[in-house]
Each structure stands twice: as structure tokens, then as C-alpha cells.
Motif scaffolding. Sequence first.
Motif, mmCIF file in Angstrom:
data_model
loop_
_atom_site.group_PDB
_atom_site.id
_atom_site.type_symbol
_atom_site.label_atom_id
_atom_site.label_comp_id
_atom_site.label_asym_id
_atom_site.label_seq_id
_atom_site.Cartn_x
_atom_site.Cartn_y
_atom_site.Cartn_z
ATOM 1 N N PRO A 157 18.858 -42.519 -40.395
ATOM 2 C CA PRO A 157 17.946 -41.949 -39.404
ATOM 3 C C PRO A 157 18.570 -40.861 -38.538
ATOM 4 N N VAL A 158 19.836 -41.019 -38.181
ATOM 5 C CA VAL A 158 20.478 -40.018 -37.328
ATOM 6 C C VAL A 158 20.808 -38.768 -38.122
ATOM 7 N N ALA A 159 21.519 -38.933 -39.232
ATOM 8 C CA ALA A 159 21.878 -37.782 -40.054
ATOM 9 C C ALA A 159 20.634 -37.095 -40.596
ATOM 10 N N GLY A 160 19.634 -37.893 -40.964
ATOM 11 C CA GLY A 160 18.421 -37.326 -41.519
ATOM 12 C C GLY A 160 17.697 -36.415 -40.548
ATOM 13 N N ALA A 161 17.841 -36.695 -39.263
ATOM 14 C CA ALA A 161 17.175 -35.876 -38.254
ATOM 15 C C ALA A 161 17.764 -34.466 -38.185
ATOM 16 N N LEU A 162 18.950 -34.289 -38.737
ATOM 17 C CA LEU A 162 19.615 -32.992 -38.691
ATOM 18 C C LEU A 162 19.280 -32.114 -39.894
ATOM 19 N N LEU A 163 18.542 -32.665 -40.846
ATOM 20 C CA LEU A 163 18.276 -31.959 -42.091
ATOM 21 C C LEU A 163 16.836 -31.475 -42.169
ATOM 22 N N PRO A 164 16.606 -30.308 -42.746
ATOM 23 C CA PRO A 164 15.220 -29.881 -43.001
ATOM 24 C C PRO A 164 14.603 -30.745 -44.093
ATOM 25 N N ARG A 165 13.360 -31.132 -43.912
ATOM 26 C CA ARG A 165 12.673 -31.963 -44.903
ATOM 27 C C ARG A 165 12.118 -31.108 -46.034
ATOM 28 N N PRO A 166 12.056 -31.721 -47.221
ATOM 29 C CA PRO A 166 12.505 -33.062 -47.615
ATOM 30 C C PRO A 166 14.012 -33.071 -47.868
ATOM 31 N N HIS A 167 14.602 -34.263 -47.801
ATOM 32 C CA HIS A 167 16.038 -34.397 -48.002
ATOM 33 C C HIS A 167 16.351 -35.818 -48.446
ATOM 34 N N ASP A 168 17.595 -36.045 -48.838
ATOM 35 C CA ASP A 168 18.009 -37.377 -49.302
ATOM 36 C C ASP A 168 18.929 -38.069 -48.306
ATOM 37 N N GLY A 169 18.990 -37.538 -47.079
ATOM 38 C CA GLY A 169 19.860 -38.097 -46.054
ATOM 39 C C GLY A 169 21.202 -37.405 -45.963
ATOM 40 N N ARG A 170 21.538 -36.611 -46.966
ATOM 41 C CA ARG A 170 22.800 -35.879 -46.984
ATOM 42 C C ARG A 170 22.622 -34.403 -47.323
ATOM 43 N N VAL A 171 21.657 -34.115 -48.185
ATOM 44 C CA VAL A 171 21.435 -32.744 -48.646
ATOM 45 C C VAL A 171 19.934 -32.483 -48.691
ATOM 46 N N SER A 172 19.514 -31.332 -48.186
ATOM 47 C CA SER A 172 18.098 -30.981 -48.295
ATOM 48 C C SER A 172 17.770 -30.623 -49.740
ATOM 49 N N VAL A 173 16.527 -30.879 -50.129
ATOM 50 C CA VAL A 173 16.092 -30.526 -51.481
ATOM 51 C C VAL A 173 16.295 -29.034 -51.731
ATOM 52 N N ALA A 174 16.015 -28.218 -50.733
ATOM 53 C CA ALA A 174 16.150 -26.767 -50.887
ATOM 54 C C ALA A 174 17.582 -26.371 -51.229
ATOM 55 N N ASN A 175 18.559 -27.081 -50.688
ATOM 56 C CA ASN A 175 19.949 -26.692 -50.907
ATOM 57 C C ASN A 175 20.563 -27.292 -52.166
#
Length: 217
Positions: A157-175
Motif C-alpha cells: 500500500p505504501v510503495a504502491g501509492a508512489l507509482l502511476p497506475r496500473p502497477h504491480d507494486g514495484r513497477v508501473s505497467v507503462a515502464n
Amino acid sequence: MPQDGVVLLHGISRTARSFHKMELAIGRAGYAILNLDYASRRKPLQELAEDIHPAIDSFSGSVGGSVHFVCHSMGGLLARVYLARHRTRNLGRVVMLGTPNGGSEIADRLMRYLPYRTFFGPAGQQLGTHRDAATAELLPPIDYPVGIIAGDRSIYPVAGALLPRPHDGRVSVANTVVDGMADHMVVHATHPWLMRHDEAIAATITFLRDGRFAIGS
């Protein structure tokens, strides 16, 4: 008939055991397997590429068919560095699961802190989205078939808040995207479990065989 081989490269701070379920499935599909452990937190990517070269070179010479790569997270970047330096003669296809091809936004936030730098080591400093010239040079454009599987579920939840959605908790889908890729798909899985996700495993084997994740994709 010549047998194809598959090199498995785990992510940073993981081990070859993380690929156990995927390894069994790929083996049942008829491929020879090289599931490599490497010192992911101790050296930069360019040195890790040299470390894994002898084993891959030997494996490549022992199989009669193509040599494919299946990589999780930073393992995909390592494969890119490796193939730029030591292009496997009988290279087949490459599948990347959750690989930060465009860098990790989480690494951007954390690499300024000593605990991150201490734990993740030199390679951890090469995972950000803002790459210096030396790191960018290690990752030239791809010119081989690459399929990318991204996740869109987070358990952080904390790390996920730092990522643009959608993401897997570590890396955004876009990246996860890289120019020149042959195919891309998203599964409902979180970063650490991508290589254990049934849909991702099935799609990986399909891509190794057909160069696409699904017929008509």
C-alpha cells in the motif's frame, strides 16, 4: 529433434528457487533448463553479465536448438546487458516478467537513502528511470523477439501509492514496455509472484513456442 533451451534469470535479491514453478512447467513443455543464481546485490549489471557468461555459453553449446531467456524483474535488464555483450549464437526468444525497462519509480524515490543503497547494492543504483549515459549504453535497442508480461496488482500500500497506475507494486505497467517488443500483456498479479502466476506461466510457454502470447495477438 534438436532440443531448445531456456535460461532463467531471477530478479534482484531473489534466487533461482523463485523460478521453481515456472521451471517445472517449462521443463514439462520439453525445454532444457538453465536456472541461474547470480550475486544480484553485490555487483553492477555489467559485471553480473560477465559472471553468468560461462554458464550460458556452455549451456548454449550443449543444446541442439535455440536458447531462449525468461527473466523476472531486474533479470530482464541483465539479459539485455548480457545479449548486447555476448549475443548467443542460437538466440531464440526472450520473455520478461515485470522488468523495469523504463526504470523503476520506486528506485527513484529510495536510492537516495543509505538502507536502500546498502541492501540492493550497485545494481540497485541502475534501476531508476533517470539513467546516466553509462547505464543507458548498457541497454541498447533490442533486435530480437521480446514478449513482456506486466502485473497490475499490488500488495504494497505504501510503495504502491508512489507509482502511476496500473502497477504491480514495484513497477508501473507503462515502464515495462520497451521499443521493438513483439508482444505485451498484463496479468492480475503482484510483482514478486509474476513468475508463479498460472496465466503468466502459460503465456510464457506460448511465447517461447510461437513468438506471441496468444494466437492472433
